[in-house]
Motif scaffolding. Structure first.
Motif, mmCIF file in Angstrom:
data_model
loop_
_atom_site.group_PDB
_atom_site.id
_atom_site.type_symbol
_atom_site.label_atom_id
_atom_site.label_comp_id
_atom_site.label_asym_id
_atom_site.label_seq_id
_atom_site.Cartn_x
_atom_site.Cartn_y
_atom_site.Cartn_z
ATOM 1 N N GLY A 85 -16.569 -6.706 43.624
ATOM 2 C CA GLY A 85 -15.829 -6.557 44.863
ATOM 3 C C GLY A 85 -14.966 -7.742 45.210
ATOM 4 O O GLY A 85 -14.180 -7.670 46.159
ATOM 5 N N ALA A 86 -15.102 -8.831 44.453
ATOM 6 C CA ALA A 86 -14.284 -10.018 44.702
ATOM 7 C C ALA A 86 -13.399 -10.276 43.483
ATOM 8 O O ALA A 86 -13.827 -10.089 42.344
ATOM 9 N N ARG A 87 -12.171 -10.695 43.720
ATOM 10 C CA ARG A 87 -11.259 -10.994 42.623
ATOM 11 C C ARG A 87 -11.584 -12.352 42.027
ATOM 12 O O ARG A 87 -11.544 -13.370 42.718
ATOM 13 N N VAL A 88 -11.908 -12.367 40.748
ATOM 14 C CA VAL A 88 -12.263 -13.611 40.065
ATOM 15 C C VAL A 88 -10.994 -14.342 39.653
ATOM 16 O O VAL A 88 -10.137 -13.801 38.959
ATOM 17 N N ARG A 89 -10.896 -15.594 40.084
ATOM 18 C CA ARG A 89 -9.728 -16.414 39.771
ATOM 19 C C ARG A 89 -9.979 -17.384 38.633
ATOM 20 O O ARG A 89 -9.049 -17.750 37.897
ATOM 21 N N LEU A 90 -11.232 -17.809 38.483
ATOM 22 C CA LEU A 90 -11.529 -18.835 37.491
ATOM 23 C C LEU A 90 -13.036 -18.877 37.244
ATOM 24 O O LEU A 90 -13.826 -18.659 38.168
ATOM 25 N N ILE A 91 -13.418 -19.165 35.999
ATOM 26 C CA ILE A 91 -14.814 -19.435 35.653
ATOM 27 C C ILE A 91 -14.828 -20.642 34.716
ATOM 28 O O ILE A 91 -14.011 -20.731 33.797
ATOM 29 N N MET A 92 -15.763 -21.560 34.948
ATOM 30 C CA MET A 92 -15.915 -22.719 34.063
ATOM 31 C C MET A 92 -17.408 -23.002 33.866
ATOM 32 O O MET A 92 -18.193 -22.855 34.806
ATOM 33 N N ASN A 93 -17.777 -23.396 32.653
ATOM 34 C CA ASN A 93 -19.150 -23.846 32.426
ATOM 35 C C ASN A 93 -19.449 -25.027 33.342
ATOM 36 O O ASN A 93 -18.577 -25.829 33.659
ATOM 37 N N ALA A 94 -20.716 -25.130 33.796
ATOM 38 C CA ALA A 94 -21.005 -26.081 34.880
ATOM 39 C C ALA A 94 -22.411 -26.645 34.775
ATOM 40 O O ALA A 94 -23.264 -26.369 35.613
ATOM 41 N N GLY A 95 -22.670 -27.430 33.752
ATOM 42 C CA GLY A 95 -23.956 -28.113 33.666
ATOM 43 C C GLY A 95 -24.677 -27.870 32.364
ATOM 44 O O GLY A 95 -24.429 -26.897 31.659
ATOM 45 N N MET A 96 -25.582 -28.806 32.049
ATOM 46 C CA MET A 96 -26.335 -28.743 30.795
ATOM 47 C C MET A 96 -27.335 -27.587 30.817
ATOM 48 O O MET A 96 -27.801 -27.171 31.884
ATOM 49 N N ASP A 229 -19.849 -30.883 30.436
ATOM 50 C CA ASP A 229 -20.250 -30.695 29.039
ATOM 51 C C ASP A 229 -19.100 -31.098 28.130
ATOM 52 O O ASP A 229 -18.005 -31.431 28.593
ATOM 53 N N GLY A 230 -19.367 -31.061 26.833
ATOM 54 C CA GLY A 230 -18.372 -31.466 25.860
ATOM 55 C C GLY A 230 -18.051 -30.378 24.859
ATOM 56 O O GLY A 230 -17.108 -29.615 25.019
ATOM 57 N N GLN A 231 -18.871 -30.216 23.860
ATOM 58 C CA GLN A 231 -18.524 -29.341 22.748
ATOM 59 C C GLN A 231 -18.380 -27.877 23.151
ATOM 60 O O GLN A 231 -17.727 -27.113 22.442
ATOM 61 N N VAL A 232 -18.986 -27.464 24.252
ATOM 62 C CA VAL A 232 -18.910 -26.046 24.645
ATOM 63 C C VAL A 232 -18.007 -25.833 25.863
ATOM 64 O O VAL A 232 -18.028 -24.755 26.461
ATOM 65 N N SER A 233 -17.209 -26.820 26.242
ATOM 66 C CA SER A 233 -16.352 -26.695 27.417
ATOM 67 C C SER A 233 -15.507 -25.420 27.340
ATOM 68 O O SER A 233 -14.831 -25.178 26.337
ATOM 69 N N SER A 234 -15.548 -24.623 28.406
ATOM 70 C CA SER A 234 -14.930 -23.295 28.394
ATOM 71 C C SER A 234 -14.222 -23.025 29.715
ATOM 72 O O SER A 234 -14.568 -23.596 30.754
ATOM 73 N N LEU A 235 -13.239 -22.118 29.665
ATOM 74 C CA LEU A 235 -12.460 -21.798 30.860
ATOM 75 C C LEU A 235 -11.974 -20.357 30.808
ATOM 76 O O LEU A 235 -11.418 -19.910 29.809
ATOM 77 N N TYR A 236 -12.191 -19.655 31.919
ATOM 78 C CA TYR A 236 -11.613 -18.329 32.133
ATOM 79 C C TYR A 236 -10.663 -18.447 33.312
ATOM 80 O O TYR A 236 -11.053 -18.807 34.417
ATOM 81 N N TYR A 237 -9.390 -18.159 33.053
ATOM 82 C CA TYR A 237 -8.357 -18.278 34.084
ATOM 83 C C TYR A 237 -7.352 -17.155 33.869
ATOM 84 O O TYR A 237 -6.334 -17.311 33.218
ATOM 85 N N PRO A 238 -7.646 -15.981 34.416
ATOM 86 C CA PRO A 238 -6.840 -14.794 34.099
ATOM 87 C C PRO A 238 -5.385 -14.881 34.535
ATOM 88 O O PRO A 238 -4.530 -14.238 33.935
ATOM 89 N N ASP A 239 -5.069 -15.681 35.557
ATOM 90 C CA ASP A 239 -3.675 -15.781 35.999
ATOM 91 C C ASP A 239 -2.770 -16.381 34.930
ATOM 92 O O ASP A 239 -1.546 -16.221 34.991
ATOM 93 N N ALA A 240 -3.357 -17.074 33.953
ATOM 94 C CA ALA A 240 -2.588 -17.605 32.830
ATOM 95 C C ALA A 240 -3.061 -17.003 31.503
ATOM 96 O O ALA A 240 -2.797 -17.558 30.440
ATOM 97 N N ASN A 241 -3.775 -15.862 31.589
ATOM 98 C CA ASN A 241 -4.273 -15.161 30.399
ATOM 99 C C ASN A 241 -5.154 -16.050 29.526
ATOM 100 O O ASN A 241 -5.097 -15.993 28.286
ATOM 101 N N ILE A 242 -5.998 -16.863 30.163
ATOM 102 C CA ILE A 242 -6.906 -17.744 29.435
ATOM 103 C C ILE A 242 -8.324 -17.193 29.520
ATOM 104 O O ILE A 242 -8.841 -16.934 30.608
#
Length: 261
Positions: A85-96, A229-242
């Motif tokens: 029900g909410a529009r997702v703008r961004l997701i990022m990994n956040a902690g060990m 984090d380092g080796q698994v750093s990830s990003l979901y950002y649909p406004d830029a098709n990421i």
């Protein structure tokens, strides 16, 4: 039957390994030229960073560490579905997190503690003291040393513990080394001085802790910042098709439009 049993037990592991391999082979995400959104690209000392400013008067930020069944979300898709029900703008990994993707330390999701605080006594980045906590409480975000968090009286809507701290009151972590050859793609977080804007950062090239901390301080003007984090750093950002996910993930920050806005 013996051969079939062996195949059934190995095949899911192979699929998981194949999915992880595909994540590692993804090209680094790029913000298109002229993009007008919450994320942008900045450069410091020859390293490019994706910087995402999230004003809390326009967006909600939530932690996604465990679903109702107790299982970690692991993927952008499951994390997105949890905020239906909410529009997702961004997701990022956040902690060990542990091998099973459960948080190593404190995780507070929707005001409820999912995992308790752990100071850390091992040899990894998490235990490089001081480590810290990112939290949102009473509509304001902040990064704190773990000891300071414990000493206070806090009831945050979300909190995630990680380490090491990148900046402590404007100073680099005392264990960081200028010119260190320990370089990885890294991500982390800080907040504006008034707590009303969350700043999420992902390096587009490998960077050491020293330079990563300097970027938060000298480029973004942060006084306290936390490594995620380092080796698994990830990003979901649909406004830029990421949709850049390097592996199955543990805790994630999910940014959505404020409900009713």
């Amino acid at each position: 039957m013996a051969g079939r049993t062996r195949l059934n037990s190995v095949w899911p592991v192979s699929l998981a390994a194949f999915g992880s391999l595909l994540g590692w082979l993804q090209p680094m995400p790029t913000i298109p030229a002229g993009h007008d959104g919450i994320c942008r690209t900045e450069t410091a000392s020859g390293v490019e960073y994706i910087v995402c400013d999230v004003p809390l008067d326009r967006y909600d930020v939530s932690l996604r560490a465990a679903a109702a069944d107790g299982r970690p979300y692991e993927t952008f898709e499951r994390a997105s579905a949890s905020v239906e029900g909410a529009r997702v703008r961004l997701i990022m990994n956040a902690g060990m997190y542990h091998e099973d993707r459960r948080p190593v330390g404190l995780a507070i999701q929707d005001g409820r503690e999912i995992s308790p605080l752990v100071r850390g006594t091992g040899s990894g980045n998490y235990s490089l003291q001081p480590n810290g906590v990112f939290l949102v409480e009473d509509g304001k975000a902040r990064v704190m040393e773990t000891g300071a968090y414990v000493a206070g009286d806090h009831n945050p809507d979300l909190a995630t513990q990680s380490g090491p701290m990148l900046l402590i009151d404007g100073e680099l972590h005392p264990r960081f080394i200028d010119g260190s050859d320990s370089r990885y793609v890294r991500n982390g977080v800080c907040a504006s001085d008034d707590g009303r804007t969350v700043r999420l950062v992902l390096s587009r090239q490998a960077v050491n802790f020293w330079d990563f901390g300097l970027f938060f301080r000298d480029q973004l003007g942060c006084r306290d910042a936390l490594f995620f984090d380092g080796q698994v750093s990830s990003l979901y950002y649909p406004d830029a098709n990421i949709a850049y996910r390097r592996d199955r993930l543990g805790p994630m920050l999910v940014v959505t439009d404020r409900r009713g806005d």
